[in-house]
Design a protein around this motif. Structure first.
Motif, PDB file in Angstrom:
ATOM      1  N   LEU A 231       0.795  -1.229   0.000  1.00 35.21           N
ATOM      2  CA  LEU A 231       0.000   0.000   0.000  1.00 35.21           C
ATOM      3  C   LEU A 231       0.823   1.273   0.000  1.00 35.21           C
ATOM      4  CD1 LEU A 231      -2.666  -1.104   2.664  1.00 35.21           C
ATOM      5  CD2 LEU A 231      -2.826  -1.252   0.166  1.00 35.21           C
ATOM      6  N   GLY A 232       2.120   1.139   0.251  1.00 31.70           N
ATOM      7  CA  GLY A 232       2.967   2.322   0.295  1.00 31.70           C
ATOM      8  C   GLY A 232       3.184   2.804   1.713  1.00 31.70           C
ATOM      9  N   LYS A 233       4.117   3.718   1.864  1.00 32.18           N
ATOM     10  CA  LYS A 233       4.417   4.281   3.180  1.00 32.18           C
ATOM     11  C   LYS A 233       3.207   5.042   3.715  1.00 32.18           C
ATOM     12  CE  LYS A 233       8.727   2.939   3.464  1.00 32.18           C
ATOM     13  NZ  LYS A 233       9.180   2.004   4.517  1.00 32.18           N
ATOM     14  N   GLY A 234       3.182   5.188   5.018  1.00 34.12           N
ATOM     15  CA  GLY A 234       2.093   5.920   5.646  1.00 34.12           C
ATOM     16  C   GLY A 234       1.048   5.035   6.282  1.00 34.12           C
ATOM     17  N   VAL A 235       1.224   3.714   6.200  1.00 29.40           N
ATOM     18  CA  VAL A 235       0.243   2.797   6.784  1.00 29.40           C
ATOM     19  C   VAL A 235       0.177   2.961   8.304  1.00 29.40           C
ATOM     20  CG1 VAL A 235      -0.269   0.364   7.230  1.00 29.40           C
ATOM     21  CG2 VAL A 235       0.363   1.109   4.931  1.00 29.40           C
ATOM     22  N   VAL A 236       1.338   3.053   8.938  1.00 29.02           N
ATOM     23  CA  VAL A 236       1.373   3.185  10.402  1.00 29.02           C
ATOM     24  C   VAL A 236       0.658   4.454  10.841  1.00 29.02           C
ATOM     25  CG1 VAL A 236       2.895   3.603  12.380  1.00 29.02           C
ATOM     26  CG2 VAL A 236       3.432   1.781  10.754  1.00 29.02           C
ATOM     27  N   GLU A 237       0.957   5.552  10.182  1.00 25.97           N
ATOM     28  CA  GLU A 237       0.315   6.820  10.536  1.00 25.97           C
ATOM     29  C   GLU A 237      -1.194   6.751  10.307  1.00 25.97           C
ATOM     30  OE1 GLU A 237       0.653  11.604   9.460  1.00 25.97           O
ATOM     31  OE2 GLU A 237       1.999  10.142   8.539  1.00 25.97           O
ATOM     32  N   ALA A 238      -1.609   6.115   9.212  1.00 24.73           N
ATOM     33  CA  ALA A 238      -3.036   6.001   8.909  1.00 24.73           C
ATOM     34  C   ALA A 238      -3.750   5.144   9.945  1.00 24.73           C
ATOM     35  CB  ALA A 238      -3.228   5.410   7.506  1.00 24.73           C
ATOM     36  N   LEU A 239      -3.112   4.069  10.384  1.00 26.54           N
ATOM     37  CA  LEU A 239      -3.719   3.210  11.402  1.00 26.54           C
ATOM     38  C   LEU A 239      -3.840   3.937  12.734  1.00 26.54           C
ATOM     39  CD1 LEU A 239      -1.927  -0.147  10.541  1.00 26.54           C
ATOM     40  CD2 LEU A 239      -4.384   0.292  10.363  1.00 26.54           C
ATOM     41  N   ALA A 240      -2.829   4.716  13.071  1.00 25.91           N
ATOM     42  CA  ALA A 240      -2.894   5.493  14.312  1.00 25.91           C
ATOM     43  C   ALA A 240      -4.009   6.527  14.246  1.00 25.91           C
ATOM     44  CB  ALA A 240      -1.549   6.168  14.576  1.00 25.91           C
ATOM     45  N   ARG A 241      -4.182   7.132  13.064  1.00 26.89           N
ATOM     46  CA  ARG A 241      -5.274   8.097  12.884  1.00 26.89           C
ATOM     47  C   ARG A 241      -6.627   7.387  12.990  1.00 26.89           C
ATOM     48  NH1 ARG A 241      -3.404  10.121   8.742  1.00 26.89           N
ATOM     49  NH2 ARG A 241      -4.552   8.996   7.130  1.00 26.89           N
ATOM     50  N   THR A 242      -6.716   6.184  12.451  1.00 26.73           N
ATOM     51  CA  THR A 242      -7.937   5.390  12.584  1.00 26.73           C
ATOM     52  C   THR A 242      -8.260   5.143  14.046  1.00 26.73           C
ATOM     53  OG1 THR A 242      -7.633   4.290  10.460  1.00 26.73           O
ATOM     54  CG2 THR A 242      -8.974   3.143  12.084  1.00 26.73           C
ATOM     55  N   ALA A 243      -7.225   4.890  14.842  1.00 29.50           N
ATOM     56  CA  ALA A 243      -7.436   4.666  16.275  1.00 29.50           C
ATOM     57  C   ALA A 243      -8.052   5.893  16.936  1.00 29.50           C
ATOM     58  CB  ALA A 243      -6.114   4.307  16.949  1.00 29.50           C
TER      59      ALA A 243
END
Length: 343
Positions: A231-243
């Motif tokens: 999916l590309g970089k930024g998955v960790v940040e996106a998951l944290a935002r989802t939280a």
């Protein structure tokens, strides 16, 4: 010249949390007493394993706390799961003392088997942290969970299919009276490690964190990298935002359920099925989950599939029998009422 950006970031995060603690304490003391006595200096502990995240947190606490008149201490937990773990705990105690933290406490715990090795270790750890905080009168305990940890927690919740609450990950403030504080939920793991490196802080890399026998370890070293590759970089940040977003939604629904619960109980306190049926599913299931936990079902073992089975006693009643829940709790429908109790 100011501190390295990584060091500045972790210090700022800790400073904000300490300011919050002081503000809360002052507000509480003012509401309890009209006197103008000077409030006692609160004690804040950092839970430290010796790893990069918690060592970075400990160094920031040691730097920021004295400037705010806060006493800073540390605690390390010896889970006894590895050879030489007691010596490792002694090393952590020494390092925290060298940072200027006082008191520094080492607690050995016995890890059971309930819920699997990771859950059992977590339960033992938090029980020890709670007991130590109460014994020393600590106002708060700081935990070094990072944005990466938050992303992993969201994915684990998604895999369990436990609903929006599990997707909300770890709260910045949790525990009895807001005891636990997580200043680093918006900071990535690499920043914490960089902060330790530029300050020449020795860190210990727990071999369990790289052991594929543990679910979180596999997710960290195999699952998340695969997602980022796809999916590309930024998955960790996106998951944290989802939280963060999920937590807002879950908090609102929990509040709604808390208010609605009063209206769906009869004079004896039993849940009325017809009134439950009229509620939105998300609200109704929260009431059912809370009732199951109050009856003795362990929250960590109570999954969405359990609540769905109980919910069918409300929405799909066909005369079915009792539902067995974790903790030897039984849910059954009797005369238009839902009875949830120890079996």
């Amino acid at each position: 010249m100011g501190p390295h950006p990584a060091v500045a970031a972790i210090r700022l995060a800790v400073r904000r949390v300490l300011h919050d603690i002081l503000t809360e304490q002052t507000t509480e003391q003012n509401s309890d007493s009209p006197s103008h006595e000077c409030p006692s200096a609160p004690l804040v502990l950092v839970a430290c394993s010796g790893g990069a995240d918690s060592m970075a947190l400990a160094s920031a606490l040691a730097f920021e706390a004295p400037k705010l008149g806060i006493r800073a201490g540390g605690i390390t937990i010896d889970h006894g799961l590895q050879a030489g773990s007691d010596l490792r705990a002694d090393e952590v105690v020494q390092r925290l003392g060298e940072l200027g933290l006082d008191p520094v406490i080492s607690v050995a715990v016995s890890v059971g088997r309930a819920g699997g090795p990771e859950a059992a270790a977590r339960d033992a750890r938090y029980a020890a942290l709670d007991a130590t905080a109460e014994r020393h009168g600590a106002t708060a305990v700081l935990l070094g969970h990072t944005r990466d940890d938050q992303a992993e927690t969201v994915l684990l919740g998604l895999a369990r299919g436990s609903g929006v609450r599990s997707l909300s990950g770890m709260a910045a403030v949790s525990g009895a009276g807001g005891r636990y504080r997580r200043p680093f939920l918006h900071i990535d793991r690499q920043t914490a490690r960089k902060a330790c490196m530029v300050q020449s802080l020795p860190v210990w890399d727990d071999p369990h964190n790289a052991d594929p026998a543990y679910t979180r370890s596999r997710l960290r070293h195999e699952g998340l990298p695969a997602l980022e590759k796809a999916l590309g970089k930024g998955v960790v940040e996106a998951l944290a935002r989802t939280a963060r977003l999920s937590r807002d939604d879950a908090d609102a629904l929990d509040a709604w359920a808390g208010q609605a619960e009063i209206s769906v109980r009869d004079a004896t306190g039993l849940l009325e099925c017809a009134k439950l049926y009229a509620l939105p599913p998300a609200v109704r299931r929260r009431i059912l989950r809370r009732a199951a936990i109050e009856a003795g079902a362990p929250a960590g073992s109570l999954f969405a599939r359990h609540i769905e089975e109980v919910d069918r006693l409300i929405t799909g009643w066909r005369g079915q029998g009792a539902i067995n829940l974790p903790g030897k709790v039984v849910a059954q429908r009797q005369g238009g009422r839902l009875v949830i109790r120890q079996g």
